[in-house]
Every structure is written in C-alpha cells, then in structure tokens.
Design an enzyme around this catalytic site. Structure first.
Site, mmCIF file in Angstrom:
data_model
loop_
_atom_site.group_PDB
_atom_site.id
_atom_site.type_symbol
_atom_site.label_atom_id
_atom_site.label_comp_id
_atom_site.label_asym_id
_atom_site.label_seq_id
_atom_site.Cartn_x
_atom_site.Cartn_y
_atom_site.Cartn_z
ATOM 1 N N ARG A 121 10.486 0.206 9.100
ATOM 2 C CA ARG A 121 10.871 -0.110 10.474
ATOM 3 C C ARG A 121 12.382 0.001 10.587
ATOM 4 O O ARG A 121 13.121 -0.411 9.685
ATOM 5 C CB ARG A 121 10.439 -1.527 10.853
ATOM 6 C CG ARG A 121 8.982 -1.663 11.236
ATOM 7 C CD ARG A 121 8.656 -0.947 12.555
ATOM 8 N NE ARG A 121 7.253 -1.094 12.919
ATOM 9 C CZ ARG A 121 6.281 -0.241 12.580
ATOM 10 N NH1 ARG A 121 6.554 0.832 11.859
ATOM 11 N NH2 ARG A 121 5.037 -0.456 12.974
ATOM 12 N N THR A 148 10.921 4.662 5.983
ATOM 13 C CA THR A 148 9.754 4.982 6.822
ATOM 14 C C THR A 148 9.083 3.688 7.254
ATOM 15 O O THR A 148 7.943 3.715 7.727
ATOM 16 C CB THR A 148 8.721 5.846 6.054
ATOM 17 O OG1 THR A 148 8.349 5.139 4.863
ATOM 18 C CG2 THR A 148 9.253 7.216 5.698
ATOM 19 N N GLU A 196 14.092 2.485 19.056
ATOM 20 C CA GLU A 196 13.350 3.711 19.386
ATOM 21 C C GLU A 196 12.986 3.709 20.869
ATOM 22 O O GLU A 196 12.639 2.652 21.394
ATOM 23 C CB GLU A 196 12.081 3.781 18.531
ATOM 24 C CG GLU A 196 12.400 3.903 17.056
ATOM 25 C CD GLU A 196 11.148 3.916 16.166
ATOM 26 O OE1 GLU A 196 10.028 4.005 16.702
ATOM 27 O OE2 GLU A 196 11.314 3.841 14.954
ATOM 28 N N ARG A 243 0.831 -1.214 0.000
ATOM 29 C CA ARG A 243 0.000 0.000 0.000
ATOM 30 C C ARG A 243 0.865 1.263 0.000
ATOM 31 O O ARG A 243 0.684 2.159 -0.841
ATOM 32 C CB ARG A 243 -0.920 0.000 1.235
ATOM 33 C CG ARG A 243 -2.059 -0.998 1.172
ATOM 34 C CD ARG A 243 -2.766 -1.078 2.519
ATOM 35 N NE ARG A 243 -1.922 -1.695 3.505
ATOM 36 C CZ ARG A 243 -2.085 -2.929 3.988
ATOM 37 N NH1 ARG A 243 -3.106 -3.639 3.610
ATOM 38 N NH2 ARG A 243 -1.250 -3.428 4.882
ATOM 39 N N ILE A 244 1.794 1.359 0.947
ATOM 40 C CA ILE A 244 2.568 2.601 1.066
ATOM 41 C C ILE A 244 3.583 2.718 -0.072
ATOM 42 O O ILE A 244 3.746 3.791 -0.665
ATOM 43 C CB ILE A 244 3.243 2.686 2.458
ATOM 44 C CG1 ILE A 244 2.156 2.701 3.548
ATOM 45 C CG2 ILE A 244 4.105 3.947 2.571
ATOM 46 C CD1 ILE A 244 2.675 2.549 4.972
ATOM 47 N N HIS A 276 9.603 9.115 14.132
ATOM 48 C CA HIS A 276 8.540 8.164 13.792
ATOM 49 C C HIS A 276 7.168 8.858 13.691
ATOM 50 O O HIS A 276 6.256 8.580 14.464
ATOM 51 C CB HIS A 276 8.496 7.010 14.814
ATOM 52 C CG HIS A 276 7.843 5.776 14.258
ATOM 53 N ND1 HIS A 276 8.195 4.500 14.633
ATOM 54 C CD2 HIS A 276 6.845 5.624 13.344
ATOM 55 C CE1 HIS A 276 7.457 3.617 13.988
ATOM 56 N NE2 HIS A 276 6.619 4.287 13.199
ATOM 57 N N ILE A 277 7.067 9.753 12.712
ATOM 58 C CA ILE A 277 5.832 10.542 12.576
ATOM 59 C C ILE A 277 5.130 10.275 11.237
ATOM 60 O O ILE A 277 4.340 11.090 10.779
ATOM 61 C CB ILE A 277 6.096 12.061 12.739
ATOM 62 C CG1 ILE A 277 7.185 12.549 11.760
ATOM 63 C CG2 ILE A 277 6.462 12.388 14.176
ATOM 64 C CD1 ILE A 277 7.322 14.068 11.692
HETATM 65 P P1 NAP Z 1 1.774 -3.762 2.948
HETATM 66 O O1 NAP Z 1 0.688 -3.217 2.111
HETATM 67 O O2 NAP Z 1 1.583 -5.093 3.595
HETATM 68 O O3 NAP Z 1 3.124 -3.779 2.076
HETATM 69 C C1 NAP Z 1 4.272 -4.453 2.460
HETATM 70 C C2 NAP Z 1 4.969 -4.914 1.198
HETATM 71 O O4 NAP Z 1 6.228 -5.485 1.543
HETATM 72 C C3 NAP Z 1 4.197 -5.978 0.419
HETATM 73 O O5 NAP Z 1 4.096 -5.544 -0.895
HETATM 74 C C4 NAP Z 1 5.073 -7.229 0.505
HETATM 75 O O6 NAP Z 1 4.958 -7.921 -0.719
HETATM 76 C C5 NAP Z 1 6.451 -6.620 0.702
HETATM 77 N N1 NAP Z 1 7.363 -7.522 1.400
HETATM 78 C C6 NAP Z 1 7.163 -8.220 2.542
HETATM 79 N N2 NAP Z 1 8.246 -8.963 2.835
HETATM 80 C C7 NAP Z 1 9.150 -8.720 1.841
HETATM 81 C C8 NAP Z 1 10.457 -9.190 1.584
HETATM 82 N N3 NAP Z 1 11.056 -10.080 2.395
HETATM 83 N N4 NAP Z 1 11.097 -8.740 0.488
HETATM 84 C C9 NAP Z 1 10.491 -7.864 -0.356
HETATM 85 N N5 NAP Z 1 9.248 -7.385 -0.154
HETATM 86 C C10 NAP Z 1 8.589 -7.803 0.932
HETATM 87 O O7 NAP Z 1 2.122 -2.767 4.149
HETATM 88 P P2 NAP Z 1 2.000 -1.171 4.165
HETATM 89 O O8 NAP Z 1 0.665 -0.772 4.625
HETATM 90 O O9 NAP Z 1 2.502 -0.667 2.872
HETATM 91 O O10 NAP Z 1 3.036 -0.849 5.343
HETATM 92 C C11 NAP Z 1 4.383 -1.224 5.223
HETATM 93 C C12 NAP Z 1 5.123 -1.015 6.523
HETATM 94 O O11 NAP Z 1 5.332 0.365 6.755
HETATM 95 C C13 NAP Z 1 4.391 -1.472 7.789
HETATM 96 O O12 NAP Z 1 4.567 -2.852 8.016
HETATM 97 C C14 NAP Z 1 5.021 -0.639 8.873
HETATM 98 O O13 NAP Z 1 6.111 -1.325 9.438
HETATM 99 C C15 NAP Z 1 5.526 0.587 8.145
HETATM 100 N N6 NAP Z 1 4.809 1.819 8.504
HETATM 101 C C16 NAP Z 1 5.487 2.836 9.078
HETATM 102 C C17 NAP Z 1 4.831 4.023 9.366
HETATM 103 C C18 NAP Z 1 5.551 5.178 9.995
HETATM 104 O O14 NAP Z 1 4.959 5.877 10.800
HETATM 105 N N7 NAP Z 1 6.794 5.420 9.650
HETATM 106 C C19 NAP Z 1 3.471 4.170 9.086
HETATM 107 C C20 NAP Z 1 2.817 3.106 8.499
HETATM 108 C C21 NAP Z 1 3.500 1.929 8.198
HETATM 109 P P3 NAP Z 1 5.403 -9.448 -0.912
HETATM 110 O O15 NAP Z 1 4.766 -10.209 0.219
HETATM 111 O O16 NAP Z 1 4.906 -9.773 -2.257
HETATM 112 O O17 NAP Z 1 6.899 -9.461 -0.840
HETATM 113 C C1 GLV Z 2 3.382 2.912 12.168
HETATM 114 O O1 GLV Z 2 4.572 2.813 12.178
HETATM 115 C C2 GLV Z 2 2.506 1.837 11.830
HETATM 116 O O2 GLV Z 2 2.978 0.726 11.584
HETATM 117 O O3 GLV Z 2 1.293 2.071 11.792
#
Ligand code: NAP
Ligand code: GLV
Length: 336
Positions: A255, A253, A284, A172-173, A302-303
């Site tokens: 982990r 952004t 963190e 998604r992101i 972490h915002i």
């Molecule tokens: P998502 O939709 O589940 O996307 C994660 C992507 O990573 C999937 O496309 C997955 O595809 C891929 N992936 C997983 N394991 C992998 C690997 N070993 N090698 C390559 N690709 C891999 O999750 P999202 O909603 O985008 O969020 C992603 C992450 O952002 C969260 O898990 C969270 O840790 C972080 N986050 C941080 C903040 C912040 O405040 N900074 C906010 C929101 C989220 P495949 O399974 O096909 O590989």
């Molecule tokens: C923030 O880092 C989240 O995973 O929602």
C-alpha cells in the site's frame, strides 16, 4: 432451497431477494452470477460512488460489494438509516474500510485473500527486475527516438541473481515473492514479520531478520508486503529509508501509505537509494510530481492483481462470501 427462503426477511416473495450494490464494474461472469443470485445493482458507468453514494447504498441495500477505492470510513458506516448487514470487499487489502466502525454498526466484513497472491508476487518480481535493469528508462529513451544503438556502457543496471532480498511482511504474497526470488534468481532471502519464527523461516528457505533495521541494513533489494494499518502507515519514512543501503532497490506492491512518498523521492533524487519499483501510491490515483520526474522510479498504476484470472477469482470469492452470508452459513473470508 435458496437463501431468501432461509433468512426470514427474504421469505415473502421473489422480489425480496437481497439487494447487493456493487461499487465498480466486475468481470462479466461475476456480474452474471450476481444477477442470478441477487437483486444486484451493478455499476455500468464504473464511476466511484463517493461518500454520498456509498452511504445511500448502505441505506438501500442488504449488502455492499466494495473495492479498495471506496472510502468506507466511520462517518459513512455510522450514517443512518442503514439497511446493509455485510460488506464483501473485492480485494485482500481492506484498509479503505474502518473495520472497527463496521463492527460497531453490526456489519460483517469479508475480503478475497489467496486468489491474487501469485499474480501480485509476479508483479513484485517484475518491478524488482525493471528497477534493477532500468527497463522503463530504456524503453522511454527508445520510444522518444533517442536510442543511438548498442554500446558497452549504455543503460547499465545492476545484477539481480544471487543478491540479497529483504521481505517486509512475510505473509501470503511475501512468501510467494521469496519463492520466486530463491528458486528463479538464487537470491538470499531474509524476512521480517512480527510473528515469524526461526523455524518457520527455515522451513520457507529464508532467514528471519532480527529487526526491520537489521534487514534494511543488509539487503540489496527490499520488497514490502505488509498491510496498511496504524502500525505500518508511513513506516518507511526518512529515518527508515536512511537505514537502507545506497545501492538498494525498494519495491512496494503493498500500500502506498506504508511509504512516505516525499521522503522516498528525496532519497532517490539524492542518490541515497538507487531505484524504486512502485505499484501503489499514497493518494491514488494521484502520484507525487517528485516521483513522476525521476528516471530511477518504475511506476505502475496499481495492477498487482490485474489478470483476468485473478480478478475473476476475486469476484467469485466475494460472491461466495455474500452467498454464504445470505444462506445463514459461516462466511469463508471474514475480516470482522
Ligand atoms: P497477509 O498474508 O496477511 O500478509 C501480511 C503480512 O504482513 C503478515 O505476514 C503479517 O505478519 C505482516 N505484518 C503485518 N503487520 C506488520 C508489521 N507491523 N510489521 C511487520 N510485519 C507485519 O497478506 P497478503 O495476502 O500477503 O497481502 C499483503 C498486502 O498486499 C495486502 O494487505 C494489500 O494491502 C497488498 N496487496 C496489494 C496488491 C496490489 O495490487 N498491489 C494486491 C494484493 C495485495 P505478522 O502479523 O506476523 O507481522
Ligand atoms: C489489491 O491491492 C488488494 O488489496 O487486493
């Protein structure tokens, strides 16, 4: 008919409303709704509960509304007695929860995907731009009173428009970042995800990288969007970082533990990498002193999802999951 009249153990009288312990302060409208629906134990002091407090909460409550700083490890989840049957995580990432241990303990786990995607993608682009254009460095100089005025060679960064961006983790992101980069900055975007197909990449207007190494070796900017899992922890260590181009900028952004912070600081200090924009860190809220000292690292606390809109929507989604669970319905966002 309210949920406490559907689940037998909550039928006797009103005081048997499910007890929900909320580990941190939440936006006001979310806490108000929690108090309306449940016997909600909110956290006025906003201090972390720690492992002892979390174990006590699981023993005394029907549900825990957790956040990503709560160490819900196997020891905490395996502790007895335990009354809780659901953990509703406030956040899309849930690497603080040992999901296998939660499943063994019969706990349902939910998260809050989607509602924070755009705000987190905006922040990734902000970090990318800030690192490329040395925004933090310039601001620090100005605030120190050291800016001597405009001059042609002052604070030169690197252009973003039209450059090559590699997205690691095309979920998604990652996709939302790719859209912004393509449409806003005419960047050429390539992506790497284990299940990404050429067709899906084409539909999203990006190129599928054959491997992570291939992506790193041909990207001016790299943005990380994988979850923290056993496969991704410390993925960006010294070896992988050495495959990046020396003029490249790394944005994280996702982990902190996906990157070896010490190896990153070394690469930034020794000119093997131009700059980094980081919103997340390995331990963190502590940040390696090696990073704190570097002018070419933009560091944020972490915002990614820290907008009123996203945090409110995340809270309501967590409550939706709790409400569905106690009404005996399918929870909207199960992770286990
Ligand atoms: P998502 O939709 O589940 O996307 C994660 C992507 O990573 C999937 O496309 C997955 O595809 C891929 N992936 C997983 N394991 C992998 C690997 N070993 N090698 C390559 N690709 C891999 O999750 P999202 O909603 O985008 O969020 C992603 C992450 O952002 C969260 O898990 C969270 O840790 C972080 N986050 C941080 C903040 C912040 O405040 N900074 C906010 C929101 C989220 P495949 O399974 O096909 O590989
Ligand atoms: C923030 O880092 C989240 O995973 O929602």
């Amino acid at each position: 008919m309210g949920f406490w009249s559907v689940i037998p153990q909550y039928t006797s009288h009103i005081v048997s409303r499910p007890i929900v312990t909320v580990t941190r302060r939440l936006p006001e409208s979310v806490e108000t709704r929690l108090h309306q629906l449940f016997d909600a134990r909110t956290n006025r002091d906003d201090l972390p509960l720690g492992v002892t407090g979390l174990a006590a909460a699981l023993a005394e409550s029907d549900a825990l509304l957790s956040t990503l700083g709560d160490p819900l490890n196997a020891a905490v989840l395996g502790a007895r007695p335990r009354r809780a049957r659901i953990i509703a995580q406030f956040g899309v990432g849930y690497d603080n929860i040992d999901v296998a241990a939660a499943t063994r303990a019969g706990l349902v786990v939910t998260n809050t995907p989607g509602v924070l995607t755009n705000d987190t993608a905006d922040l990734a682009i902000m970090l990318l731009l800030s690192a490329a254009r040395r925004a933090s460095e310039g601001e620090r100089e100005l605030r120190r009173g050291e800016w001597t005025g405009w001059r042609p060679t002052h604070n030169l960064g690197t252009r973003v428009t039209g450059k090559r961006l590699g997205i690691v983790g095309f979920g998604r992101i990652g996709r939302a970042v790719a859209d912004r980069a393509r449409l806003g900055f005419q960047m050429q975007v390539q992506a790497f995800s284990r299940s990404l197909t050429d067709e899906a990449a084409r539909d999203a207007g990006v190129t599928r990288a054959a491997s992570l190494d291939a992506l790193l070796a041909s990207s001016d900017f790299v943005s990380i969007h994988v979850p923290s899992t056993s496969a991704t922890r410390q993925l960006f260590g010294a070896t992988l970082l050495s495959h990046m181009l020396p003029h490249a900028v790394l944005v994280n952004t996702a982990r902190g533990d996906v990157v070896d912070e010490r190896a990153l600081a070394d690469a930034l200090r020794n000119g093997r990498l131009a700059a980094a924009g980081l919103d997340v860190f390995e331990r963190e809220p502590s940040v390696s002193s090696g990073l704190l000292d570097l002018p070419n690292a933009v560091l944020l606390p972490h915002i990614g999802s820290a907008t009123v809109e996203a945090r409110t929507a995340m809270g309501h989604l967590a409550v939706d999951n709790l409400e569905a669970f106690f009404e005996g319905k399918v929870v909207p966002n199960p992770v286990a």
